[in-house]
Design a protein around this motif. Structure first.
Motif, PDB file in Angstrom:
ATOM      1  N   LEU A  20       0.831  -1.206   0.000  1.00 26.47           N
ATOM      2  CA  LEU A  20       0.000   0.000   0.000  1.00 26.47           C
ATOM      3  C   LEU A  20       0.866   1.257   0.000  1.00 26.47           C
ATOM      4  O   LEU A  20       0.621   2.193  -0.779  1.00 26.47           O
ATOM      5  CB  LEU A  20      -0.918  -0.010   1.228  1.00 26.47           C
ATOM      6  CG  LEU A  20      -1.699   1.277   1.521  1.00 26.47           C
ATOM      7  CD1 LEU A  20      -2.697   1.573   0.410  1.00 26.47           C
ATOM      8  CD2 LEU A  20      -2.409   1.172   2.867  1.00 26.47           C
ATOM      9  N   THR A  21       1.878   1.297   0.858  1.00 25.79           N
ATOM     10  CA  THR A  21       2.755   2.459   0.954  1.00 25.79           C
ATOM     11  C   THR A  21       3.472   2.727  -0.361  1.00 25.79           C
ATOM     12  O   THR A  21       3.549   3.876  -0.826  1.00 25.79           O
ATOM     13  CB  THR A  21       3.784   2.251   2.076  1.00 25.79           C
ATOM     14  OG1 THR A  21       3.089   2.042   3.319  1.00 25.79           O
ATOM     15  CG2 THR A  21       4.681   3.472   2.213  1.00 25.79           C
ATOM     16  N   ASN A  22       3.969   1.671  -0.984  1.00 33.01           N
ATOM     17  CA  ASN A  22       4.686   1.838  -2.261  1.00 33.01           C
ATOM     18  C   ASN A  22       3.760   2.330  -3.367  1.00 33.01           C
ATOM     19  O   ASN A  22       4.145   3.182  -4.181  1.00 33.01           O
ATOM     20  CB  ASN A  22       5.335   0.516  -2.671  1.00 33.01           C
ATOM     21  CG  ASN A  22       6.508   0.144  -1.781  1.00 33.01           C
ATOM     22  OD1 ASN A  22       7.104   1.003  -1.131  1.00 33.01           O
ATOM     23  ND2 ASN A  22       6.837  -1.142  -1.729  1.00 33.01           N
ATOM     24  N   VAL A  23       2.549   1.800  -3.403  1.00 32.12           N
ATOM     25  CA  VAL A  23       1.580   2.220  -4.419  1.00 32.12           C
ATOM     26  C   VAL A  23       1.235   3.696  -4.246  1.00 32.12           C
ATOM     27  O   VAL A  23       1.219   4.470  -5.209  1.00 32.12           O
ATOM     28  CB  VAL A  23       0.298   1.354  -4.346  1.00 32.12           C
ATOM     29  CG1 VAL A  23      -0.823   1.970  -5.189  1.00 32.12           C
ATOM     30  CG2 VAL A  23       0.578  -0.059  -4.823  1.00 32.12           C
ATOM     31  N   LYS A  24       0.972   4.119  -3.007  1.00 37.20           N
ATOM     32  CA  LYS A  24       0.577   5.501  -2.758  1.00 37.20           C
ATOM     33  C   LYS A  24       1.746   6.471  -2.901  1.00 37.20           C
ATOM     34  O   LYS A  24       1.543   7.668  -3.089  1.00 37.20           O
ATOM     35  CB  LYS A  24      -0.083   5.630  -1.380  1.00 37.20           C
ATOM     36  CG  LYS A  24      -1.392   4.846  -1.259  1.00 37.20           C
ATOM     37  CD  LYS A  24      -2.374   5.203  -2.365  1.00 37.20           C
ATOM     38  CE  LYS A  24      -3.606   4.335  -2.359  1.00 37.20           C
ATOM     39  NZ  LYS A  24      -4.532   4.641  -3.462  1.00 37.20           N
TER      40      LYS A  24
END
Length: 204
Positions: A20-24
């Protein structure tokens, strides 16, 4: 082109939080991310604050996934124009001098899909419907009202965070949507629903 990611939180070789962090980090709005968990690795407020558009707890039905994905893939202007026919038995009212003052005081925070409000309802239930009405004495937005879904709440100070409630927008009248959407576009928050109020919703 990827429209949505449905991810478990616990996975071998990584986890859904890191994903999630990498996508955002690449794009706070797309693709949308829905997290699924059977554990307490991540609180609901942290998941929404990190940018997840939805979080489901196991066990769940296929219909729940389909419904959630259909909802979060719809453009906010359309999604917030329909509303849910579910019973609304709670109402929140808030008043301040301006939206900016409320955000700077930490009372109000805007995410891409909802708000933090430092006024938890008297008897909150996760996923229940609430009607909210905010009024302001000055500024571009003088009133903000609509219906929302309670996604999490805090009645006491926890980990230096104040009491409050995280509300996902369900319905906003057309004139209120016309004010909120440009504000969210200017703020560009990563959070779908922030866990605190502040002028710029970051990862604090």
């Amino acid at each position: 082109k990827i429209d949505a990611i449905i991810s478990d939180i616990r996975m071998p070789g990584g986890d859904g939080i890191e994903l999630l962090t990498n996508v955002k980090n690449i794009n706070e709005s797309f693709p949308v991310v829905m997290l699924i968990t059977g554990f307490s690795d991540l609180s609901r407020e942290d998941a929404y604050h990190l940018g997840a558009e939805a979080i489901l707890s196991k066990p769940f039905s296929l219909d729940e996934i389909v419904s959630a994905v259909c909802r979060i893939l719809e453009a906010p202007n359309l999604r917030w124009g329909k509303g849910d026919s579910a019973t609304i038995n709670q109402q929140l009212k808030y008043q301040a001098d301006s939206v900016n003052e409320a955000m700077n005081k930490g009372d109000l925070g805007f995410g891409r899909g909802g708000i933090f409000l430092n006024t938890p309802p008297k008897s909150a239930q996760v996923n229940s419907m609430v009607n909210f009405e905010m009024t302001f004495n000055a500024g571009e937005i003088l009133a903000l009202k609509g219906n929302g879904i309670i996604r999490w709440y805090r009645y006491t100070h926890e980990n230096s965070l104040p009491p409050g409630v995280g509300i996902e927008f369900d319905f906003l009248p057309p004139d209120h949507r016309a004010k909120v959407l440009p504000l969210i576009d200017r703020l560009k928050p990563r959070a779908f629903i922030p866990k605190l109020g502040q002028a710029k919703n970051d990862d604090t």
